[in-house]
Motif scaffolding. Structure first.
Motif, PDB file in Angstrom:
ATOM      1  N   ALA A 188       0.834  -1.203   0.000  1.00 19.47           N
ATOM      2  CA  ALA A 188       0.000   0.000   0.000  1.00 19.47           C
ATOM      3  C   ALA A 188       0.864   1.245   0.000  1.00 19.47           C
ATOM      4  CB  ALA A 188      -0.924   0.008   1.226  1.00 19.47           C
ATOM      5  N   GLY A 189       0.256   2.354  -0.445  1.00 25.85           N
ATOM      6  CA  GLY A 189       0.903   3.653  -0.363  1.00 25.85           C
ATOM      7  C   GLY A 189       1.935   3.891  -1.446  1.00 25.85           C
ATOM      8  N   ALA A 190       2.766   4.880  -1.199  1.00 26.61           N
ATOM      9  CA  ALA A 190       3.797   5.282  -2.149  1.00 26.61           C
ATOM     10  C   ALA A 190       5.160   4.784  -1.685  1.00 26.61           C
ATOM     11  CB  ALA A 190       3.819   6.795  -2.276  1.00 26.61           C
ATOM     12  N   THR A 191       6.092   4.697  -2.609  1.00 27.54           N
ATOM     13  CA  THR A 191       7.503   4.581  -2.251  1.00 27.54           C
ATOM     14  C   THR A 191       8.179   5.887  -2.661  1.00 27.54           C
ATOM     15  OG1 THR A 191       8.096   3.568  -4.360  1.00 27.54           O
ATOM     16  CG2 THR A 191       7.521   2.091  -2.549  1.00 27.54           C
ATOM     17  N   SER A 192       9.349   6.123  -2.123  1.00 23.13           N
ATOM     18  CA  SER A 192      10.081   7.341  -2.470  1.00 23.13           C
ATOM     19  C   SER A 192      11.554   7.005  -2.662  1.00 23.13           C
ATOM     20  CB  SER A 192       9.917   8.422  -1.394  1.00 23.13           C
ATOM     21  OG  SER A 192      10.391   7.959  -0.144  1.00 23.13           O
ATOM     22  N   GLU A 193      12.169   7.699  -3.589  1.00 23.46           N
ATOM     23  CA  GLU A 193      13.579   7.475  -3.926  1.00 23.46           C
ATOM     24  C   GLU A 193      14.375   8.737  -3.601  1.00 23.46           C
ATOM     25  OE1 GLU A 193      14.583   4.512  -4.866  1.00 23.46           O
ATOM     26  OE2 GLU A 193      12.504   3.774  -4.898  1.00 23.46           O
ATOM     27  N   PRO A 194      15.348   8.632  -2.729  1.00 21.42           N
ATOM     28  CA  PRO A 194      16.080   9.839  -2.305  1.00 21.42           C
ATOM     29  C   PRO A 194      16.946  10.419  -3.420  1.00 21.42           C
ATOM     30  CG  PRO A 194      17.086   7.871  -1.385  1.00 21.42           C
ATOM     31  CD  PRO A 194      15.806   7.431  -2.026  1.00 21.42           C
ATOM     32  N   ILE A 195      16.938  11.747  -3.478  1.00 23.88           N
ATOM     33  CA  ILE A 195      17.837  12.482  -4.374  1.00 23.88           C
ATOM     34  C   ILE A 195      19.101  12.892  -3.606  1.00 23.88           C
ATOM     35  CG2 ILE A 195      18.098  14.568  -5.770  1.00 23.88           C
ATOM     36  CD1 ILE A 195      15.061  14.481  -6.219  1.00 23.88           C
ATOM     37  N   ASP A 196      18.874  13.329  -2.372  1.00 22.48           N
ATOM     38  CA  ASP A 196      19.954  13.651  -1.444  1.00 22.48           C
ATOM     39  C   ASP A 196      19.395  13.388  -0.039  1.00 22.48           C
ATOM     40  OD1 ASP A 196      18.402  15.851  -0.661  1.00 22.48           O
ATOM     41  OD2 ASP A 196      19.521  17.277  -1.889  1.00 22.48           O
ATOM     42  N   PRO A 197      20.105  13.688   1.049  1.00 21.10           N
ATOM     43  CA  PRO A 197      19.592  13.368   2.381  1.00 21.10           C
ATOM     44  C   PRO A 197      18.288  14.075   2.749  1.00 21.10           C
ATOM     45  CG  PRO A 197      21.959  13.741   2.467  1.00 21.10           C
ATOM     46  CD  PRO A 197      21.510  14.142   1.085  1.00 21.10           C
ATOM     47  N   ILE A 198      17.854  15.049   1.958  1.00 17.97           N
ATOM     48  CA  ILE A 198      16.652  15.815   2.275  1.00 17.97           C
ATOM     49  C   ILE A 198      15.542  15.573   1.266  1.00 17.97           C
ATOM     50  CG2 ILE A 198      15.689  18.150   2.505  1.00 17.97           C
ATOM     51  CD1 ILE A 198      18.400  19.025   3.615  1.00 17.97           C
ATOM     52  N   ARG A 199      15.867  15.540  -0.021  1.00 18.37           N
ATOM     53  CA  ARG A 199      14.865  15.510  -1.082  1.00 18.37           C
ATOM     54  C   ARG A 199      14.642  14.090  -1.593  1.00 18.37           C
ATOM     55  NH1 ARG A 199      18.574  19.594  -2.137  1.00 18.37           N
ATOM     56  NH2 ARG A 199      17.777  21.730  -2.034  1.00 18.37           N
ATOM     57  N   SER A 200      13.458  13.872  -2.183  1.00 21.28           N
ATOM     58  CA  SER A 200      13.169  12.559  -2.760  1.00 21.28           C
ATOM     59  C   SER A 200      12.170  12.699  -3.901  1.00 21.28           C
ATOM     60  CB  SER A 200      12.601  11.616  -1.697  1.00 21.28           C
ATOM     61  OG  SER A 200      11.344  12.085  -1.229  1.00 21.28           O
ATOM     62  N   ILE A 201      12.079  11.654  -4.729  1.00 19.31           N
ATOM     63  CA  ILE A 201      11.074  11.546  -5.776  1.00 19.31           C
ATOM     64  C   ILE A 201      10.013  10.574  -5.282  1.00 19.31           C
ATOM     65  CG2 ILE A 201      10.606  10.798  -8.139  1.00 19.31           C
ATOM     66  CD1 ILE A 201      13.507  11.409  -8.806  1.00 19.31           C
ATOM     67  N   THR A 202       8.763  10.996  -5.324  1.00 21.93           N
ATOM     68  CA  THR A 202       7.687  10.125  -4.844  1.00 21.93           C
ATOM     69  C   THR A 202       6.433  10.378  -5.671  1.00 21.93           C
ATOM     70  OG1 THR A 202       6.500   9.362  -2.865  1.00 21.93           O
ATOM     71  CG2 THR A 202       6.927  11.744  -3.040  1.00 21.93           C
ATOM     72  N   ASN A 203       5.277   9.967  -5.178  1.00 19.58           N
ATOM     73  CA  ASN A 203       4.021  10.197  -5.885  1.00 19.58           C
ATOM     74  C   ASN A 203       2.917  10.499  -4.881  1.00 19.58           C
ATOM     75  OD1 ASN A 203       2.645   7.578  -5.134  1.00 19.58           O
ATOM     76  ND2 ASN A 203       4.435   6.758  -6.220  1.00 19.58           N
ATOM     77  N   ARG A 204       1.709  10.695  -5.371  1.00 17.25           N
ATOM     78  CA  ARG A 204       0.623  11.193  -4.528  1.00 17.25           C
ATOM     79  C   ARG A 204      -0.211  10.093  -3.863  1.00 17.25           C
ATOM     80  NH1 ARG A 204      -0.051  16.631  -5.537  1.00 17.25           N
ATOM     81  NH2 ARG A 204       0.856  17.420  -7.472  1.00 17.25           N
ATOM     82  N   ALA A 205       0.176   8.844  -4.004  1.00 18.87           N
ATOM     83  CA  ALA A 205      -0.632   7.756  -3.435  1.00 18.87           C
ATOM     84  C   ALA A 205      -0.735   7.898  -1.914  1.00 18.87           C
ATOM     85  CB  ALA A 205      -0.023   6.409  -3.800  1.00 18.87           C
ATOM     86  N   SER A 206      -1.951   7.758  -1.394  1.00 21.40           N
ATOM     87  CA  SER A 206      -2.186   7.906   0.046  1.00 21.40           C
ATOM     88  C   SER A 206      -2.132   6.583   0.794  1.00 21.40           C
ATOM     89  CB  SER A 206      -3.565   8.534   0.273  1.00 21.40           C
ATOM     90  OG  SER A 206      -4.598   7.649  -0.157  1.00 21.40           O
TER      91      SER A 206
END
Length: 387
Positions: A188-206
Motif C-alpha cells: 500500500a501507499g507510495a515509495t520514495s527514492e532519495p535524491i539527497d539526504p533531504i529531497r526525494s522523488i515520490t508520488n501522490r498515493a495515500s
C-alpha cells in the motif's frame, strides 16, 4: 463494515467506560445496531442515559423476569456478537470462572454457551493486566474462542484499544471467514527514492485503498502482512519500507514465509536516482538520471510462478478503454488473477471508481475505498477457492 450486525455492548467499571459513547457511535456509523448492558460499577462512571443516547436503546442495567441476557445472547437471541468494552480484570476473572453476578457476566456466560461470538477489550492498570491470575483467565477465555483486543500499554496502564481496532475485531467476529487460514501479503501507499539526504522523488498515493484491502482480508479471517510506508495498524503485521527496492525485498521475504496470495496495491516508484551524499545546493540547474526501478510483480512472479497475484493499475488518460488495455497488458505479462484499474485522479480521495479486469472481461466498481477493499477481498476468496 458492520451493516446488519446486532451488537450487544457490555460495559464494566473501568474508567475507560467514558469512551463508550464514542465507541457506540462508531459501531453505528459502520452500520451496526447496538444495545448496551451495564454493570453497577459502570453506571458510576457513565450514566445509562448516555448509553441510551449513544445506542438509541434503553440499556440493560439489571436482569429481570424478561431474562434480558437470554433475550440478547441466547441461542435465538437478538445479538450477532457480544462486545465487552471496556472489560475489567474483575470481569475477565468472573467470565473465566462462570461467575454470574452482574448483567455483563451473566450475558457473557449465556453468549459463550450459545456459541454467540464474544469480543473483549480489556482496560486496567498495567500491573493488574500482568497479574498471573488475570493472564490465566484471559488464556482460559481465549481457549473457548473468545477474541481479545489487545490493550495499548502506555503510562503504566493497559489502556483500552482504539475504536478502529475494536470495530475491526467485531467485524472479523461476524463476517464470513472466507479467507480463514490464508496468509495474504498486501502492499500500500507510495515509495520514495532519495535524491539527497533531504529531497526525494515520490508520488501522490495515500495508501487508503491498500489499507482498506488489507483490513477487508483480515476481517474475512486472513493473516495479513502489510508492506507500506506508514505506521503500524491493528489488523496486520506491518513491514515499513521507503524505497522500491526495499518494498520488493520485504514482499519477497513475506511471500517466502508461506503466503497464499499477493495484492500489489502500492504505487511503487518506476525510477530511481543515484542519491547525493550531501544536500544538493539550491539555485543551480541540476540534471537527474532516472534508472528503472525493479518491477515487484515481475520479481515475485519469477520466484513464485504459481502464486495468485492481484495487481493495481492507475492511469491519467485514455478513458475506460485505455484502463482496460493497460490492465490487460500487465495481466498477461505477469499471469495475474485480476487487475484493479482506476483513474489516478482518485489518489487521496475516500471515494473511487475502478474496473476489475480479468481474462474474460471486466466489471465496474464505484463507491468508497473501504467498499472496494471488501470487493477485492471477496474476489480473492473466489480466486483461492478455485486454486
Amino acid at each position: 463494515m458492520l451493516e446488519g450486525v446486532n451488537v450487544a455492548l457490555g460495559v464494566t467499571g473501568s474508567i475507560a467506560a467514558v469512551k463508550v459513547v464514542e465507541l457506540a457511535h462508531e459501531l453505528r456509523r459502520q452500520g451496526a445496531e447496538v444495545r448496551g448492558v451495564l454493570t453497577e460499577s459502570a453506571q458510576g462512571i457513565v450514566h445509562p442515559w448516555a448509553v441510551e443516547f449513544a445506542t438509541g436503546h434503553e440499556p440493560v442495567t439489571e436482569l429481570t423476569g424478561r431474562v434480558e441476557h437470554v433475550e440478547l445472547c441466547g441461542r435465538d437471541g437478538w445479538a450477532d456478537v457480544l462486545l465487552i468494552a471496556p472489560c475489567t480484570a474483575n470481569t475477565v476473572g468472573k467470565i473465566a470462572a462462570a461467575v454470574d453476578d452482574s448483567p455483563v457476566t451473566t450475558t457473557a456466560t449465556t453468549a459463550i454457551g450459545a456459541d454467540v461470538p464474544v469480543v473483549i477489550a480489556p482496560a486496567m492498570h498495567e500491573p493488574m493486566y500482568d497479574h498471573p491470575g488475570v493472564l490465566d483467565a484471559i488464556e482460559t477465555v481465549e481457549s473457548w474462542g473468545v477474541e481479545f483486543v489487545d490493550p495499548r500499554i502506555e503510562e503504566g496502564k493497559a489502556k483500552i484499544a482504539t475504536e478502529e481496532a475494536i470495530v475491526t475485531e467485531v467485524a472479523r467476529a461476524t463476517a464470513p471467514d472466507t479467507l480463514a487460514g490464508r496468509h495474504v501479503v498486501v502492499t500500500a501507499g507510495a515509495t520514495s527514492e532519495p535524491i539527497d539526504p533531504i529531497r526525494s522523488i515520490t508520488n501522490r498515493a495515500s495508501g487508503k485503498t491498500g489499507r482498506a484491502v488489507a483490513k477487508a482480508c483480515y476481517v474475512r479471517g486472513a493473516d495479513v502482512t502489510l508492506v507500506h510506508d506508514g505506521d503500524d495498524v491493528p489488523y496486520a503485521a506491518v513491514k515499513q519500507v521507503e524505497r522500491a527496492a526495499e518494498m520488493c525485498d520485504a514482499v519477497l521475504a513475506a511471500v517466502d514465509d508461506g503466503a497464499d496470495a499477493l495484492i500489489s496495491a502500492a504505487a511503487i516508484s518506476d525510477f530511481t536516482v543515484d542519491a547525493a551524499d550531501e544536500k544538493i545546493k539550491s539555485g543551480e540547474e541540476r540534471t537527474l538520471t532516472l534508472t528503472p526501478a525493479p518491477k515487484l510483480i515481475d520479481d515475485v512472479r519469477e520466484a513464485y510462478p504459481e502464486l495468485p497475484i492481484i495487481g493495481f493499475k492507475a492511469e491519467t488518460a485514455g478513458g475506460d478503454e485505455g484502463l482496460v488495455d493497460e490492465a490487460r497488458r500487465i495481466l498477461d505479462r505477469a499471469g495475474l488473477s485480476f487487475v484493479v484499474a482506476n483513474d489516478a485522479s482518485v489518489m487521496g480521495d475516500d471515494e473511487t471508481r475502478a474496473l476489475l479486469v480479468r481474462d474474460e472481461g471486466y466489471a465496474e466498481f464505484a463507491g468508497s475505498k473501504a467498499d472496494l477493499g471488501t470487493r477485492v477481498a471477496e474476489e480473492l476468496a473466489e480466486v483461492l477457492g478455485e486454486a
